[in-house]
Structure formats: structure tokens, C-alpha cells
Design a protein around this motif. Structure first.
Motif, PDB file in Angstrom:
ATOM      1  N   ILE A   1     -13.457  -1.711   3.783  1.00 41.23           N
ATOM      2  CA  ILE A   1     -13.527  -2.298   2.438  1.00 41.23           C
ATOM      3  C   ILE A   1     -12.395  -3.284   2.203  1.00 41.23           C
ATOM      4  N   LEU A   2     -11.183  -2.910   2.628  1.00 44.22           N
ATOM      5  CA  LEU A   2     -10.054  -3.816   2.443  1.00 44.22           C
ATOM      6  C   LEU A   2     -10.200  -5.081   3.285  1.00 44.22           C
ATOM      7  N   LEU A   3     -10.758  -4.967   4.486  1.00 43.71           N
ATOM      8  CA  LEU A   3     -10.992  -6.157   5.319  1.00 43.71           C
ATOM      9  C   LEU A   3     -11.994  -7.099   4.691  1.00 43.71           C
ATOM     10  N   SER A   4     -13.016  -6.547   4.077  1.00 41.64           N
ATOM     11  CA  SER A   4     -14.025  -7.398   3.438  1.00 41.64           C
ATOM     12  C   SER A   4     -13.486  -8.055   2.174  1.00 41.64           C
ATOM     13  N   GLU A   5     -12.585  -7.383   1.500  1.00 48.04           N
ATOM     14  CA  GLU A   5     -12.027  -7.924   0.254  1.00 48.04           C
ATOM     15  C   GLU A   5     -10.917  -8.941   0.525  1.00 48.04           C
ATOM     16  N   PHE A   6     -10.137  -8.694   1.576  1.00 50.19           N
ATOM     17  CA  PHE A   6      -9.029  -9.591   1.922  1.00 50.19           C
ATOM     18  C   PHE A   6      -9.307 -10.145   3.319  1.00 50.19           C
ATOM     19  N   SER A   7     -10.031 -11.231   3.353  1.00 50.60           N
ATOM     20  CA  SER A   7     -10.557 -11.743   4.625  1.00 50.60           C
ATOM     21  C   SER A   7      -9.469 -12.239   5.569  1.00 50.60           C
ATOM     22  N   HIS A   8      -8.288 -12.530   5.054  1.00 48.91           N
ATOM     23  CA  HIS A   8      -7.204 -13.026   5.916  1.00 48.91           C
ATOM     24  C   HIS A   8      -6.518 -11.893   6.692  1.00 48.91           C
ATOM     25  N   LEU A   9      -6.769 -10.655   6.329  1.00 46.74           N
ATOM     26  CA  LEU A   9      -6.097  -9.524   6.960  1.00 46.74           C
ATOM     27  C   LEU A   9      -6.645  -9.215   8.349  1.00 46.74           C
ATOM     28  N   LYS A  10      -5.763  -8.694   9.192  1.00 44.75           N
ATOM     29  CA  LYS A  10      -6.170  -8.171  10.488  1.00 44.75           C
ATOM     30  C   LYS A  10      -5.592  -6.762  10.645  1.00 44.75           C
ATOM     31  N   VAL A  11      -6.279  -5.950  11.397  1.00 36.59           N
ATOM     32  CA  VAL A  11      -5.814  -4.587  11.640  1.00 36.59           C
ATOM     33  C   VAL A  11      -4.815  -4.583  12.801  1.00 36.59           C
ATOM     34  N   ASP A  12      -3.696  -3.912  12.585  1.00 37.67           N
ATOM     35  CA  ASP A  12      -2.698  -3.721  13.633  1.00 37.67           C
ATOM     36  C   ASP A  12      -2.205  -2.281  13.519  1.00 37.67           C
ATOM     37  N   VAL A  13      -2.665  -1.414  14.397  1.00 37.80           N
ATOM     38  CA  VAL A  13      -2.333   0.003  14.283  1.00 37.80           C
ATOM     39  C   VAL A  13      -0.940   0.320  14.820  1.00 37.80           C
ATOM     40  N   ASN A  14      -0.328  -0.607  15.552  1.00 40.68           N
ATOM     41  CA  ASN A  14       0.974  -0.353  16.167  1.00 40.68           C
ATOM     42  C   ASN A  14       2.143  -0.853  15.330  1.00 40.68           C
ATOM     43  N   ASN A  15       2.026  -2.054  14.769  1.00 44.20           N
ATOM     44  CA  ASN A  15       3.142  -2.629  14.024  1.00 44.20           C
ATOM     45  C   ASN A  15       2.638  -3.417  12.812  1.00 44.20           C
ATOM     46  N   PRO A  16       1.994  -2.750  11.875  1.00 41.69           N
ATOM     47  CA  PRO A  16       1.433  -3.463  10.720  1.00 41.69           C
ATOM     48  C   PRO A  16       2.503  -3.848   9.709  1.00 41.69           C
ATOM     49  N   GLU A  17       2.268  -4.925   8.978  1.00 44.07           N
ATOM     50  CA  GLU A  17       3.160  -5.283   7.875  1.00 44.07           C
ATOM     51  C   GLU A  17       3.018  -4.285   6.728  1.00 44.07           C
ATOM     52  N   ILE A  18       1.795  -3.836   6.491  1.00 44.95           N
ATOM     53  CA  ILE A  18       1.511  -2.906   5.406  1.00 44.95           C
ATOM     54  C   ILE A  18       0.766  -1.693   5.950  1.00 44.95           C
ATOM     55  N   THR A  19       1.254  -0.516   5.613  1.00 45.50           N
ATOM     56  CA  THR A  19       0.532   0.712   5.936  1.00 45.50           C
ATOM     57  C   THR A  19       0.022   1.319   4.636  1.00 45.50           C
ATOM     58  N   VAL A  20      -1.271   1.280   4.460  1.00 41.24           N
ATOM     59  CA  VAL A  20      -1.899   1.861   3.274  1.00 41.24           C
ATOM     60  C   VAL A  20      -2.095   3.356   3.541  1.00 41.24           C
ATOM     61  N   THR A  21      -1.525   4.174   2.678  1.00 35.81           N
ATOM     62  CA  THR A  21      -1.590   5.621   2.870  1.00 35.81           C
ATOM     63  C   THR A  21      -2.377   6.273   1.740  1.00 35.81           C
ATOM     64  N   VAL A  22      -3.295   7.137   2.126  1.00 27.69           N
ATOM     65  CA  VAL A  22      -4.075   7.929   1.165  1.00 27.69           C
ATOM     66  C   VAL A  22      -3.703   9.389   1.375  1.00 27.69           C
ATOM     67  N   GLU A  23      -3.246  10.036   0.317  1.00 27.86           N
ATOM     68  CA  GLU A  23      -2.915  11.458   0.393  1.00 27.86           C
ATOM     69  C   GLU A  23      -3.869  12.231  -0.516  1.00 27.86           C
ATOM     70  N   ILE A  24      -4.599  13.154   0.077  1.00 26.50           N
ATOM     71  CA  ILE A  24      -5.512  14.013  -0.680  1.00 26.50           C
ATOM     72  C   ILE A  24      -4.821  15.351  -0.886  1.00 26.50           C
ATOM     73  N   ARG A  25      -4.408  15.636  -2.112  1.00 26.55           N
ATOM     74  CA  ARG A  25      -3.678  16.863  -2.391  1.00 26.55           C
ATOM     75  C   ARG A  25      -4.467  17.761  -3.338  1.00 26.55           C
ATOM     76  N   ASP A  26      -3.841  18.794  -3.841  1.00 23.12           N
ATOM     77  CA  ASP A  26      -4.559  19.841  -4.575  1.00 23.12           C
ATOM     78  C   ASP A  26      -5.317  19.325  -5.790  1.00 23.12           C
ATOM     79  N   THR A  27      -4.648  18.530  -6.611  1.00 25.42           N
ATOM     80  CA  THR A  27      -5.262  18.133  -7.887  1.00 25.42           C
ATOM     81  C   THR A  27      -5.700  16.682  -7.930  1.00 25.42           C
TER      82      THR A  27
END
Length: 392
Positions: free
Chosen positions: A132-158
Motif C-alpha cells: 500500500i505504501l509503495l502504491s501511494e508513494f511511487s518514488h519509494l523503494k524497498v530496502d530491507v538491509n539499510n532503509p532510510e525509514i523503518t515503518v513499525t507496526v506494533e499490535i498490543r493488547d488494547t
């Protein structure tokens, strides 16, 4: 959309049955640091502290800045709160992270699913949200080793939490969990760094400084007070003791061999500091000494100094060289204060040829040329105390 601060801690998580004690002290220190920034609700669960603003005027950005200096915090981040549905996670990520993703070139998504009842597994969350983020921000590329931005999702109790910036904390243990110690604060580069390093291990620091007017100036004392103020950001409030030392130094000059001036001076400083420690319930002394840095810091000289000590003397810089010490001084913003050209009492009556490898028996014989006990009593009784409070 609500923004909160997530605080993570490192070695505290390994404290077993004592963990809650450390957590309670850390929460108190956090409350003290952000008290003036508005009303916050502070809760904790799963080795994470949640700091939630309760009013619009609560300054989350400044709170995050202050918390970077609080010992016991390994990392922190500002995060957006949303419902535990993928649609809510998607919408929140697009809204909350739009600015930082607009300027980034590479990114990756990570997910932490503490609530295992959430229907999507972590790899699915990463894959779907990344697409979804790639489709919304077409200039972005995925880099799993050294990304400029790491988007983190935390699913917790509430709730679910979305964030993209993990801020490194000060680490260590919360100040106040390891007892109290007295720092011999000279005004040079080393001793403030020593105080910082002991505070990082949870030690509450007080400070003692020796003045010798007219040989030392009022500006030299003010310089040391500035260092205390700077250290409060890390060490918490500091009780500062200023000891008049002129008469003692003059009697050392008049009655003791010159080659032992500095060692005898340091022994008497230790005796006075220990007397203050008794009143303040401090369990140890702290110095900024490093082996071999100056004549009074050889192993022989240190042994002669420690011979008068009845409590432990901690020297956190003992194996460091000057470059390493200066690097930390710059990091904690004490270096520019320390190099101000105002001499402290350690430079008064400096011997031309100090004894580098003194024998304890020789030092004791030299010191016994004069009975310093009355002057020590007088110096302790005339010591002035001032408290420097942490910004709150």
C-alpha cells in the motif's frame, strides 16, 4: 489521531523479581522530567511504558527530547494510536507517516504482533502495508538491509501503534536504584564525565568541590556550578557542597615536602568528602582519575590516596584515554564549560617535581608533620550546600 510516546527499556527487563522496583523508579523519574510540559497518563505493560498526553497543550515533542537523557530508557519513539484492524492501521500509517515518507527514498515495514489473536501474522502485515505504501508513494523503494525509514507496526493488547523513528535512549539503570555516591567535582573535563557514567548505573550523585580563595576565583566556582546544572539533565537533582580549602593548602605548603603536596592534598580531600558522605548517606566516592594521566594518578599515588578511604572509591574513567573522555564530554555538553580558563584548587601550589611512585610510609610521615584534624573539622563545618534541580 492521537500521538503518544512509547518507552522501551533494555537490561531492566532481565531483573526478575526486582523488575517492578526498577520500573517504579523509572516512572517517577519520567514524571519528574515532563511534569512542566502538561498532563500525561503514564502506564506500563510488556516492558514498555506508555506516555499519553491528556490535554492538547501537552508538549509531546519536548517530552521526547527530555526523555532521551533519562537513564533506564534504551529507546523511545513517538507513535500514532489506532484500532486493531488492518484498515485502521493502513489509514493511520498513510496519514501519520506521509511527511517522512514523502522525503525518503527507501523504506521497509516491520511488525510486532504481541497480541497473537490478531488475524494477520507479522509477515502478512509487512507485505500488505508495504504494498500500500509503495502504491501511494511511487518514488519509494524497498530496502530491507539499510532503509532510510523503518515503518513499525506494533499490535498490543488494547491498540495498534504506528511509528517510523526509533530514538536511542540514554540506556543504563534508573537514577536512584543503586544508592548514593559523592562526586569530587573539580571543574575539569574528567570529573563531570565520571559523574555521568556512575549515574548511568543508577547511582544518585551528589558533588563536592573545593575552593581556595584568593588563589581561586569566584568565576571558577560558578563554572563548576554550571557543570552541575548541565549534569542534572542526566543525573537528576544534585546536592552541591562547596568546601573552603585555603587554610589546608597553605599548611600543606608550609609544613610538607613539596614533592608530596598533591598527594597529601588529595588525601585530605578524601577525608573531608567522607565526612560529608556520612551526613548525606552516600556509600561511595567518585573521581575522574585515569591511570597515568598525571603524576597523582599513577597506581602508586592512587594507592596512597585510597589508604585514607573507609568507603569505596569508584573511578569509571580509570582505563580510558583523554580522547575517549572528551568524546563523552562533548556528548553530554560539558566540554565547553570545562575548558573555560578558570583554575581550580588542584592547580594551587603544584609541585615542580611531584613524586610519581610514592611510598605510603613516606607520604604518611610527610603528612604527620602537621596535625590537620582541626582544619578538617573547620572546613566541614564551613561547607556551603546548594541544590541544583533537574529541569521539570
Amino acid at each position: 489521531m492521537q500521538e503518544i510516546i512509547l518507552v522501551k527499556y533494555g537490561e531492566m527487563a532481565l531483573k526478575g523479581l526486582n523488575k517492578s522496583t526498577f520500573e517504579n523508579v523509572l516512572v517517577k523519574n519520567i514524571k519528574r522530567r515532563i511534569k512542566s510540559l502538561g498532563r500525561f497518563e503514564i502506564t506500563r505493560a510488556q516492558s514498555t511504558i506508555y506516555i499519553k498526553p491528556l490535554e492538547d497543550c501537552a508538549d509531546v515533542n519536548e517530552a521526547a527530547e527530555r526523555l532521551k537523557k533519562v537513564f533506564g530508557i534504551a529507546a523511545l519513539c513517538k507513535a500514532a494510536v489506532c484500532e486493531k484492524t488492518f484498515d485502521s492501521i493502513k489509514d493511520t500509517a498513510l496519514d501519520y507517516l506521509s511527511d517522512c515518507l514523502s522525503y525518503a527514498k527507501t523504506f521497509k515495514v516491520t511488525a510486532k504482533r504481541a497480541d497473537k489473536s490478531f488475524p494477520m501474522k507479522s509477515p502478512e502485515i509487512c507485505r500488505e502495508l508495504g504494498g500500500i505504501l509503495l502504491s501511494e508513494f511511487s518514488h519509494l523503494k524497498v530496502d530491507v538491509n539499510n532503509p532510510e525509514i523503518t515503518v513499525t507496526v506494533e499490535i498490543r493488547d488494547t491498540n495498534a501503534y504506528i511509528h517510523a523513528e526509533n530514538i536511542k535512549g540514554a540506556g543504563g539503570l534508573p537514577v536512584g536504584t543503586s544508592g548514593k555516591a559523592m562526586l569530587l567535582l573539580s571543574g575539569g573535563i574528567d570529573s563531570p564525565v565520571a559523574g555521568y557514567m556512575l549515574a548511568k548505573r543508577g547511582v544518585h550523585i551528589s558533588a563536592v568541590h573545593y575552593v581556595s580563595p584568593p588563589y581561586t576565583s569566584e568565576r571558577a566556582r560558578l563554572k563548576v556550578e554550571q557543570l552541575c546544572e548541565k549534569l542534572t539533565g542526566y543525573c537528576g537533582s544534585i546536592a552541591f557542597f562547596c568546601v573552603p580549602f585555603t587554610e589546608i593548602q597553605e599548611e600543606i605548603r608550609n609544613n610538607c615536602p613539596e614533592e608530596f603536596f598533591t598527594i597529601i592534598m588529595r588525601r585530605l580531600m578524601m577525608e573531608i568528602a567522607q565526612r560529608i558522605c556520612e551526613k548525606e548517606e552516600c556509600l561511595a566516592l567518585v573521581t575522574g582519575e585515569s591511570v597515568g594521566q598525571v603524576a597523582s594518578q599513577t597506581m602508586n599515588a592512587i594507592a596512597c590516596t585510597d589508604a585514607v578511604c573507609k568507603i569505596p572509591v569508584f573511578r569509571p574513567l580509570i582505563g580510558m584515554d583523554k580522547t575517549e573522555i572528551i568524546e563523552i564530554a562533548r556528548k553530554i555538553d560539558t566540554f565547553d564549560i570545562s575548558i573555560q580558563p578558570f583554575e581550580d584548587c588542584c592547580t594551587v601550589f603544584t609541585p615542580r617535581h611531584p613524586k610519581v611512585r610514592p611510598l605510603l610510609s613516606d607520604v604518611e610521615n610527610a603528612q604527620n608533620n602537621f596535625d590537620f584534624s582541626a582544619l578538617i573539622d573547620k572546613a566541614v563545618s564551613e561547607t556551603e550546600m546548594k541544590i541544583f534541580y533537574v529541569e521539570s
